[in-house]
Scaffold this motif. Structure first.
Motif, short mmCIF file in Angstrom:
data_model
loop_
_atom_site.label_atom_id
_atom_site.label_comp_id
_atom_site.label_asym_id
_atom_site.label_seq_id
_atom_site.Cartn_x
_atom_site.Cartn_y
_atom_site.Cartn_z
N GLU A 101 1.20 9.23 -6.11
CA GLU A 101 1.31 9.89 -6.11
C GLU A 101 2.49 10.83 -7.39
OE1 GLU A 101 3.39 11.31 -1.82
OE2 GLU A 101 1.17 10.51 -1.33
N ARG B 184 1.18 4.02 -3.23
CA ARG B 184 0.46 5.49 -2.86
C ARG B 184 2.37 6.35 -3.25
NH1 ARG B 184 3.25 8.78 0.77
NH2 ARG B 184 4.30 6.98 2.19
N GLU C 228 1.11 -1.40 -0.07
CA GLU C 228 -0.19 0.22 -0.37
C GLU C 228 0.59 1.36 0.26
OE1 GLU C 228 -0.78 -2.84 1.14
OE2 GLU C 228 -2.16 -3.41 0.91
#
Length: 182
Positions: free
Chosen positions: A102, A98, A94
Motif C-alpha cells: 500500500e 499488504r 501477509e
C-alpha cells in the motif's frame, strides 16, 4: 518555452520516471526475499538490538507513507516511527506485505502525479525542532536512497537465514546460471 526550459522539463520528467523505476526495483527485491521467508523468519533478528525484516517492512511503509503521502502529497501524517522498531510481532507476513505494498502504491501514485516543475517546490519535514525545508526532488532522492539501503539489509537478513537455499533474483533478459552440481 525556450530550449533551457524544455531541457529542464525533460530532465525533470526523466528523474520522475527513474524514481518510479527505482521504487519498483526495490519493492521487487523485497518481494523476492519475502517469498522465501516464513512468518518466523520475517521476525528473526541476529541479536536483540538489531532489526528483523518485519521491523524493516514496518519502517519502510511508515517512511514511504510519511515522505510521499504526507510531506509531498499533503495527506495527514499518522506515522508511529518508534513503534516500527519496537514491534516484536508476530504480525503475519501477509499483513506486513499488504502494508508495504500500500505504501509503495501510494508513493508511486504521488510520483506519477508529479510534474517536472513541482520538483523544485519546497516542503518542510522532520521532527518539529529539527524540521527542514527541502525541494521535492531532494526528498524523493533521499527517500529512495533510504529505501535502497534497507532493501539491501533485507537481502542480507534473508541470505543470512537461508544460506545456500537463498534463491538469487534473475535479472530480466539474462538466462539462468547453470547449476554447478549438474
Amino acid at each position: 518555452m525556450d530550449d533551457g526550459s524544455d531541457r529542464m522539463s525533460m530532465l525533470g520528467d526523466e528523474f520522475i520516471a527513474e524514481a518510479r523505476r527505482q521504487l519498483d526495483a526495490s519493492a521487487g527485491t523485497i518481494r523476492h526475499c519475502l517469498a522465501q521467508l516464513d512468518d518466523g523468519q520475517v521476525w528473526w533478528r541476529p541479536r536483540e538490538g538489531m532489526n528483523s525484516v518485519g521491523n524493516l517492512l514496518l519502517h519502510l511503509a511508515g517512511n514511504l507513507g510519511q515522505r510521499f503521502g504526507s510531506v509531498i502529497g499533503g495527506e495527514p501524517d499518522d506515522r508511529d516511527r518508534l513503534g516500527e522498531f519496537t514491534e516484536r510481532g508476530p504480525i503475519p507476513k501477509e499483513d506486513l506485505i499488504r502494508r508495504f505494498e500500500e505504501a509503495v502504491g501510494r508513493a508511486d501514485g504521488v510520483l506519477a502525479g508529479l510534474s517536472a516543475d513541482r520538483l523544485g517546490e519546497t516542503r518542510r519535514y522532520g521532527l518539529l525542532a529539527g524540521a527542514v525545508e527541502r525541494p521535492v526532488l531532494t526528498i524523493v532522492l533521499q527517500t529512495l536512497t533510504h529505501l535502497g539501503g534497507h532493501t539491501q539489509e533485507i537481502v542480507q537478513l534473508t541470505r543470512q537465514q537461508l544460506g545456500e537455499r537463498y534463491a538469487y533474483m534473475q535479472p530480466a533478459g539474462v538466462p539462468p546460471r547453470p547449476d554447478p552440481k549438474s
